[in-house]
Scaffold this active site. Structure first.
Site, PDB file in Angstrom:
ATOM      1  N   LYS A 140       0.818  -1.225   0.000  1.00 27.22           N
ATOM      2  CA  LYS A 140       0.000   0.000   0.000  1.00 27.22           C
ATOM      3  C   LYS A 140       0.851   1.274   0.000  1.00 27.22           C
ATOM      4  O   LYS A 140       0.474   2.283  -0.564  1.00 27.22           O
ATOM      5  CB  LYS A 140      -0.872   0.020   1.259  1.00 27.22           C
ATOM      6  CG  LYS A 140      -2.145  -0.762   1.106  1.00 27.22           C
ATOM      7  CD  LYS A 140      -3.234   0.088   0.470  1.00 27.22           C
ATOM      8  CE  LYS A 140      -4.262  -0.766  -0.257  1.00 27.22           C
ATOM      9  NZ  LYS A 140      -4.509  -0.444  -1.624  1.00 27.22           N
ATOM     10  N   ARG A 141       1.967   1.163   0.667  1.00 31.39           N
ATOM     11  CA  ARG A 141       2.874   2.297   0.787  1.00 31.39           C
ATOM     12  C   ARG A 141       3.322   2.818  -0.588  1.00 31.39           C
ATOM     13  O   ARG A 141       3.683   3.972  -0.760  1.00 31.39           O
ATOM     14  CB  ARG A 141       4.078   1.775   1.562  1.00 31.39           C
ATOM     15  CG  ARG A 141       5.027   2.661   2.160  1.00 31.39           C
ATOM     16  CD  ARG A 141       5.744   1.905   3.296  1.00 31.39           C
ATOM     17  NE  ARG A 141       6.518   0.757   2.807  1.00 31.39           N
ATOM     18  CZ  ARG A 141       7.634   0.864   2.105  1.00 31.39           C
ATOM     19  NH1 ARG A 141       8.104   2.039   1.817  1.00 31.39           N
ATOM     20  NH2 ARG A 141       8.275  -0.206   1.695  1.00 31.39           N
TER      21      ARG A 141
END
Ligand code: GLU
Length: 503
Positions: A258-259
């Site tokens: 997600k980062r």
């Protein structure tokens, strides 16, 4: 292994426990490509035996992702096929039957070790600095003891009897021969206490029953493959070809997460990417055709794909490259295609990224078509239509007083430029790009300003932006009356800002 030439049977077997991410869908893509190339079959199978983690939205997202990317399947949910059902929870009895057969044949056994006992065992091993592993105690339980435990309501599992010595190997199509010593493995669970199979048992039975020739999956499964080989041996069946595809990393070499931004195919859809561009980009995650060509049609990819050229080192997910590629696909679209792709984004409610709610829907198609040449070359994402074309549709653009002056201009000079621009705007005829450009250049000279100085405030006044398509094409497309109104309103904005700052 060289790429297969005979028709393959390949499967995408997602677990509906979360929204499928790019790496997961990439295996579906490779399967689909190989099936097309060899005129084989692409099977979709839902692996939902972990009932505690089942997520109906994830299951929906799986099908939506496949549909969006155009990865149609020959057999599977919604399609049926000779090996239906293609949903594992509906095949439970076949797994139970197979587990019982393995017990009968002496390859597996019932185990009544409780979770608490397993926990205590692990604690002891940790204290003794030993690797945590099941100690095979269930092998010595009699059927009477198991029966008693069952009656007492204790959880009963089935474990595979793993041989104590020897090794297993397989030829991975990407990495070559891989060998494991079986002493590294403990007796693992194949049927859980809820009588649902583990992934290990279920996928092997299904792949075999469904005639799967090539198992294409992420290389995080390599370490489980020795278990799978042992199950094949116990069942007396041949394993398929294994094709373990590399991990996908972010540009910082960390595992994609997600980062790094969007990680699911559907997020890319919502961000304004085209399925063809995402398809093209994804096929290059771990595969390359062997030359520098990157932009390829589906047909070309299907023609050129080969297992031999799947990389054994991790692929890098470069989102800038994806954006660039999307821009290439947008530029290659004709006007009507582009329009039909842009409109759904622009016609969404304002809060969801569409044009201001005050702009009537449906958007005027003819007007929209006339605007496309102004922005076509510059678009990278379908969501950019709202931003780049919004001011053509808006009632007013309300620029801020600070944005109106061009370089090295103060408020007074800006007002003077806009006053002069307004006068000409009212009278210019015809209100067409070439004519406007000539007139405005002459005006700049007359009022002794650089053309850029005159044009900047006009641009901001008419579009609300410092960067917009070519000014005079833009003004002509906005139309004379609306340009007059917008310049008048910009002058008012400047004046009231001047009054406020005097106070
Ligand atoms: N259900 C497994 C997963 O979603 C499938 C792995 C495989 O392809 O064998 O990861």
């Amino acid at each position: 292994m060289t790429s297969p030439t005979t028709p393959v049977r390949v499967r995408y077997a997602p677990s509906p426990t979360g929204i499928p991410h790019i790496g997961n869908i990439r295996t579906a893509l490779f399967c689909w490509i190989l099936a097309q190339q060899t005129e084989g079959q692409f099977i979709v199978r839902i692996e939902d035996t972990d009932r505690s983690r089942y997520d109906a939205d994830a299951e929906k997202a799986i099908f939506e992702s496949l549909d969006w990317l155009g990865l149609s399947w020959n057999e599977g949910p919604g399609k049926g096929g000779p090996h239906a059902p293609y949903i594992q929870s509906e095949r439970q009895q076949t797994y139970i039957d197979a587990a019982l057969k393995l017990i009968e044949a002496g390859h597996a056994y019932f185990d009544d070790t409780t979770p608490e006992q397993l926990h205590a065992l692990r604690e002891r091993q940790r204290a003794a600095k030993q690797p945590p592993r099941y100690d095979g105690r269930g092998r010595h339980r009699s059927s009477d003891e198991i029966e008693e435990s069952r009656k007492a309501g204790l959880p009963i599992t089935v474990r595979l009897k793993v041989p104590e010595h020897g090794s297993v190997s397989f030829n991975d199509a990407v990495r070559g021969k891989i060998t494991f010593e079986v002493k590294e493995l403990d007796d693992f669970v194949i049927l859980k206490s809820d009588e649902m199979p583990t992934y290990h048992l279920a996928h092997i039975l299904d792949d075999h029953a469904m005639g799967v020739t090539h198992v294409i999956r992420g290389d995080e499964w390599i370490s489980s493959t020795p278990r799978h080989l042992l199950i094949h041996q116990a069942l007396g069946i041949e394993p398929p070809e294994y094709v373990h595809v590399p991990l996908i990393l972010g540009k910082d070499k960390a595992k994609l997460s997600k980062r790094h931004g969007a990680t699911s195919a559907l997020e890319y859809r919502d961000l304004g990417f085209l399925p063809d561009a995402v398809f093209n980009f994804m096929c290059l995650l771990g595969w390359s055709p062997g030359d520098d060509i990157e932009v390829m049609s589906r047909e070309e990819i299907v023609r050129r794909f080969s297992i031999d050229r799947i990389n054994d080192s991790p692929a890098t997910f470069d989102s800038e490259k994806l954006e660039w590629m999307n821009g290439v696909y947008i530029r290659n679209m004709d006007k009507d295609q582009l329009m039909s792709e842009l409109l759904p984004f622009m016609e969404r409610p304002e809060a969801e990224g569409g044009l201001p709610d005050s702009v009537a829907r449906p958007i005027d198609r003819d007007y929209m078509r006339s605007l496309l040449p102004l922005v076509h070359e510059r678009l990278k994402l379908l969501t950019e239509g709202t931003e780049t074309l919004g001011f053509f549709f808006a009632d007013n653009v309300n620029p801020s007083a600070e944005d109106l002056p061009g370089r090295k201009m103060d408020a007074a000079m800006t007002e003077q430029a806009l006053e002069a621009a307004l006068g000409l705007c009212k009278t210019a005829s015809p209100f067409e790009p070439e004519h406007l450009e000539g007139e405005y250049r002459a005006l700049a000279e007359k009022i002794e300003m650089k053309p850029g100085q005159l044009f900047s405030p006009i641009r901001v006044a008419t579009t609300g932006k410092s960067f917009a398509p070519p000014l005079f094409d833009t003004m002509a497309a906005i139309g004379q009356n609306r340009c007059v109104e917008r310049i008048e309103s910009a002058i008012k904005i400047l004046r009231s800002a001047a009054v406020t700052s005097d106070e």
